[in-house]
Design a protein around this motif. Structure first.
Motif, PDB file in Angstrom:
ATOM      1  N   PHE A 161       0.845  -1.187   0.000  1.00 51.87           N
ATOM      2  CA  PHE A 161       0.000   0.000   0.000  1.00 51.87           C
ATOM      3  C   PHE A 161       0.883   1.240   0.000  1.00 51.87           C
ATOM      4  N   ALA A 166       0.202   5.237   0.511  1.00 46.19           N
ATOM      5  CA  ALA A 166      -0.900   6.106   0.922  1.00 46.19           C
ATOM      6  C   ALA A 166      -0.415   7.521   1.221  1.00 46.19           C
ATOM      7  N   ASN A 167      -1.265   8.492   0.891  1.00 51.43           N
ATOM      8  CA  ASN A 167      -1.018   9.899   1.210  1.00 51.43           C
ATOM      9  C   ASN A 167       0.282  10.426   0.617  1.00 51.43           C
ATOM     10  N   ILE A 184      -3.440   4.509  -2.392  1.00 58.09           N
ATOM     11  CA  ILE A 184      -4.611   5.004  -1.677  1.00 58.09           C
ATOM     12  C   ILE A 184      -4.453   6.498  -1.424  1.00 58.09           C
ATOM     13  N   ILE A 221      -7.172   7.186   6.471  1.00 54.48           N
ATOM     14  CA  ILE A 221      -6.534   6.364   5.432  1.00 54.48           C
ATOM     15  C   ILE A 221      -6.072   5.038   6.036  1.00 54.48           C
ATOM     16  N   ILE A 265      -7.047   1.258   4.837  1.00 51.54           N
ATOM     17  CA  ILE A 265      -6.090   0.175   4.552  1.00 51.54           C
ATOM     18  C   ILE A 265      -6.426  -1.053   5.391  1.00 51.54           C
TER      19      ILE A 265
END
Length: 123
Positions: free
Chosen positions: A6, A8-9, A47, A113, A117
């Motif tokens: 993953f 993310a951000n 994500i 977030i 996940i």
């Protein structure tokens, strides 16, 4: 060695572009075009929150002519990164297992977030 990844951000991405210098692309790295075949097979999920856009003020976002080519906010950069990678895989007829997940009604919020996940990990 992992089965799911993953990202993310992310504030910016190292793109699959061999004409752009690292850290924004793969130029001058030990990575070869042939390495993308294996990378695209991985279960990578990008994500980002749908509200992590031009109106988001939380977090530090690198702005420069180079990073802004990816977009001027995290949502745009995530979409740009994913679409460019998918186009590269399609062009080269490579298997592509990456996904882009845009989390509705979430901005640059690590807790929200993280919860998203966790949902994917429980599937």
């Amino acid at each position: 060695k992992v089965n799911r990844i993953f990202a993310a951000n992310s504030g910016f991405f190292t793109t699959t572009d061999f004409n752009t210098t690292y850290p924004f692309g793969l130029k001058n790295t030990p990575i070869a075009e042939s390495d993308l075949k294996n990378a695209f097979k991985k279960q990578l999920t990008i994500i980002v929150g749908e509200l992590d856009n031009q109106d988001e003020s939380r977090g530090t976002l690198l702005r420069s002519p180079t990073t802004d080519k990816q977009g001027t906010h995290r949502l745009a950069r995530a979409v740009s990164f994913y679409e460019a990678a998918r186009a590269k895989a399609d062009k080269d007829s490579l298997e592509f297992n990456w996904q882009l997940e845009i989390i509705h009604e979430v901005g640059h919020d690590h807790k929200a977030i993280g919860n998203a996940i966790a949902h994917y990990l429980n599937d």
